[in-house]
Design a protein around this motif. Structure first.
Motif, PDB file in Angstrom:
ATOM      1  N   GLN A  79     114.179  71.655  69.555  1.00  0.00           N
ATOM      2  CA  GLN A  79     114.920  72.381  68.517  1.00  0.00           C
ATOM      3  C   GLN A  79     116.414  72.099  68.585  1.00  0.00           C
ATOM      4  OE1 GLN A  79     113.822  76.584  68.316  1.00  0.00           O
ATOM      5  NE2 GLN A  79     111.737  76.085  68.948  1.00  0.00           N
ATOM      6  N   ALA A  80     116.758  70.907  69.096  1.00  0.00           N
ATOM      7  CA  ALA A  80     118.174  70.550  69.276  1.00  0.00           C
ATOM      8  C   ALA A  80     118.956  70.642  67.962  1.00  0.00           C
ATOM      9  CB  ALA A  80     118.290  69.151  69.861  1.00  0.00           C
ATOM     10  N   ALA A  81     118.338  70.200  66.870  1.00  0.00           N
ATOM     11  CA  ALA A  81     119.047  70.198  65.586  1.00  0.00           C
ATOM     12  C   ALA A  81     119.399  71.608  65.118  1.00  0.00           C
ATOM     13  CB  ALA A  81     118.213  69.491  64.522  1.00  0.00           C
ATOM     14  N   LYS A 123     110.322  56.629  75.532  1.00  0.00           N
ATOM     15  CA  LYS A 123     110.533  57.564  74.426  1.00  0.00           C
ATOM     16  C   LYS A 123     111.819  58.374  74.585  1.00  0.00           C
ATOM     17  CE  LYS A 123     105.933  58.108  72.550  1.00  0.00           C
ATOM     18  NZ  LYS A 123     104.700  58.907  72.641  1.00  0.00           N
ATOM     19  N   VAL A 124     112.551  58.126  75.660  1.00  0.00           N
ATOM     20  CA  VAL A 124     113.814  58.849  75.863  1.00  0.00           C
ATOM     21  C   VAL A 124     114.983  57.865  76.004  1.00  0.00           C
ATOM     22  CG1 VAL A 124     115.070  60.523  77.269  1.00  0.00           C
ATOM     23  CG2 VAL A 124     112.604  60.787  76.968  1.00  0.00           C
ATOM     24  N   CYS A 171     119.436  63.858  73.237  1.00  0.00           N
ATOM     25  CA  CYS A 171     119.076  65.268  73.422  1.00  0.00           C
ATOM     26  C   CYS A 171     117.766  65.638  72.733  1.00  0.00           C
ATOM     27  CB  CYS A 171     120.156  66.191  72.864  1.00  0.00           C
ATOM     28  SG  CYS A 171     121.848  65.728  73.208  1.00  0.00           S
ATOM     29  N   ASN A 172     117.641  65.193  71.475  1.00  0.00           N
ATOM     30  CA  ASN A 172     116.501  65.634  70.671  1.00  0.00           C
ATOM     31  C   ASN A 172     115.177  64.978  71.063  1.00  0.00           C
ATOM     32  OD1 ASN A 172     117.648  63.292  69.655  1.00  0.00           O
ATOM     33  ND2 ASN A 172     116.859  63.638  67.597  1.00  0.00           N
ATOM     34  N   CYS A 199     123.340  56.902  64.062  1.00  0.00           N
ATOM     35  CA  CYS A 199     122.860  56.117  65.207  1.00  0.00           C
ATOM     36  C   CYS A 199     122.192  56.978  66.269  1.00  0.00           C
ATOM     37  CB  CYS A 199     124.010  55.362  65.853  1.00  0.00           C
ATOM     38  SG  CYS A 199     124.846  54.231  64.742  1.00  0.00           S
ATOM     39  N   HIS A 200     122.512  58.242  66.272  1.00  0.00           N
ATOM     40  CA  HIS A 200     121.956  59.141  67.296  1.00  0.00           C
ATOM     41  C   HIS A 200     121.936  60.554  66.742  1.00  0.00           C
ATOM     42  CE1 HIS A 200     126.163  60.165  67.801  1.00  0.00           C
ATOM     43  NE2 HIS A 200     126.446  58.946  68.238  1.00  0.00           N
TER      44      HIS A 200
END
Ligand code: HEC
Ligand code: HEC
Length: 184
Positions: free
Chosen positions: A165-167, A152-153, A159-160, A55-56
């Motif tokens: 490069q959050a992942a 878009k947020v 976060c991503n 979901c996120h």
């Protein structure tokens, strides 16, 4: 005279002894530097990535202390997980719980996790990363129109949406780009 000599020796012993201890400690820190500089351990557990990324963004366990994961990861809590049913079967819950606890903020020497562990050491464990004081402080200057008012947020929890490069576990300022506000 004799007494003076002895005390000088004792003093020297104390001095050099403590210096050796300091040297040892800074050597330890030097050895850990790569860990401290790397920001956060990326998610390595497949089941976690799949279930908790449905979901996120799959938040790295190092973004919250163990006491927060303990509260979030029970059947009861997951049945009403921020208004959604995110419950898991017993076996999956155990694997995800064990993985999150083993990799919680205070178990890591990585930079962001250290800051989060310190920031949450006292008081009630937060149920959200966005409620961690350190994380709040890092974002409080961003105008609401760029977060909630931004299609878009939508939420600081995404976060991503901004951290490109959050992942990979990288949240450095240099890698941030707010959608619709590229110049922020
Ligand atoms: C059915 C959808 C769904 C699933 C599956 C799900 N979540 Fe969530 N999660 C949500 C929603 C909705 C929110 C609130 C998002 C918001 O406020 O913008 C949330 C928020 C969170 C937050 C707080 C984020 C913040 O605001 O700092 C954490 C931590 C979290 N989830 C962890 C998990 C973990 C761990 C799993 C896997 C066990 C999981 N979630 C599975 C829907 C889900
Ligand atoms: C609206 C876009 C946006 C979202 C969503 C967002 N951030 Fe940020 N984040 C930023 C910006 C911009 C900065 C840089 C703030 C500054 O100027 O120091 C930042 C800074 C940070 C920093 C500090 C970086 C540094 O170099 O000091 C961390 C850690 C961080 N964010 C983590 C998160 C996490 C975890 C989430 C999700 C729970 C998140 N952010 C969601 C925009 C965002």
């Amino acid at each position: 005279m004799k007494i003076k000599l002895i005390s000088a020796a004792v003093l020297a012993g104390l001095l050099f002894g403590s210096q050796a201890a300091v040297a040892e400690e800074s050597l330890l820190w030097a050895l850990m530097t790569p860990l401290r500089q790397k920001e956060l351990v990326p998610v390595e557990n497949k089941l976690y990535k799949q279930e908790c990324g449905a979901c996120h963004f799959a938040y790295q366990p190092g973004l919250l202390p163990g006491k927060s994961w303990q509260k979030l990861l029970t059947h009861e809590a997951l049945l009403d997980h921020f208004g959604e049913d995110a419950d898991l079967d017993q076996e999956s819950l155990k694997e995800i719980y064990d993985y999150a606890l083993a990799n919680a903020a205070e178990k890591s020497y990585h930079k962001r996790s250290r800051k989060i562990a310190i920031s949450t050491a006292e008081g009630e464990p937060p149920l959200r990363i966005t409620e961690v004081r350190y994380i709040k402080r890092k974002h409080h200057e961003i105008p609401d129109k760029m977060i909630r008012g931004n299609k878009k947020v939508k939420s600081l929890s995404n976060c991503n949406a901004c951290h490109t490069q959050a992942a990979e576990g990288v949240f450095d300022e240099d890698t941030v780009s707010i959608p619709n506000y590229p110049k922020y």
